[in-house]
Write a protein that holds these residues in place. Sequence first.
Motif, PDB file in Angstrom:
ATOM      1  N   ASP A  78     -53.106 -25.083   0.016  1.00 12.09           N
ATOM      2  CA  ASP A  78     -53.919 -24.618  -1.105  1.00 12.09           C
ATOM      3  C   ASP A  78     -54.770 -25.768  -1.624  1.00 12.09           C
ATOM      4  OD1 ASP A  78     -52.748 -22.104  -0.965  1.00 12.09           O
ATOM      5  OD2 ASP A  78     -51.735 -22.226  -2.913  1.00 12.09           O
ATOM      6  N   MET A 112     -47.804 -21.622  -5.396  1.00  9.03           N
ATOM      7  CA  MET A 112     -48.549 -22.516  -4.506  1.00  9.03           C
ATOM      8  C   MET A 112     -47.911 -22.602  -3.125  1.00  9.03           C
ATOM      9  SD  MET A 112     -49.522 -25.628  -7.031  1.00  9.03           S
ATOM     10  CE  MET A 112     -50.653 -25.384  -8.396  1.00  9.03           C
ATOM     11  N   TRP A 121     -56.580 -24.110  -7.082  1.00  6.95           N
ATOM     12  CA  TRP A 121     -55.978 -24.450  -8.365  1.00  6.95           C
ATOM     13  C   TRP A 121     -56.741 -25.610  -8.996  1.00  6.95           C
ATOM     14  CZ3 TRP A 121     -52.316 -20.896  -9.218  1.00  6.95           C
ATOM     15  CH2 TRP A 121     -51.742 -20.269  -8.093  1.00  6.95           C
TER      16      TRP A 121
END
Length: 155
Positions: free
Chosen positions: A49, A45, A8
């Motif tokens: 991550d 999420m 991300w």
Amino acid sequence: MSARRKYWLMKTEPEDFSIDDLQRVGIEPWTGVRNYQARNFMRQMQPGDGVLFYHSSTEVPGIYGVAEVASTPYPDPTQFQKKSKYFDEKSTQEQPRWDLVDVKFVRKLRRGIPLDEIRAHAERLGEDFALIRRGTRLSVLPVTAAQWKLLLSLE
């Protein structure tokens, strides 16, 4: 069987909360996201991550650090706090509208990767890279494993 690690990019204004702040505190709840698409990304999420820590609304916007998701998504408490700038009168404890994750410091980059430099690699990053797509102003967006690798190689 564990799910595949996702990646991300999370934007913050450094005068509100910077990579230096995250380094100092270690772990921080990512409060205040009030965009449904960004919230939906946060709901995907999982701990572990990867996060590219992006400074926006600054003289040289860009990626300045690496962090990691440190919790599963949970309701953002600021939506219930009347004095918070993130208060949402339509949210209830029974039906919260906004979620967040905790983010954990991993490292500062040896040098920041400015947005202009990221744009110079647009072709290699691909059309689906939302950071450089016109009209996209999301504060939380997905990054593919290939994009993650390419962006960190610019360091």
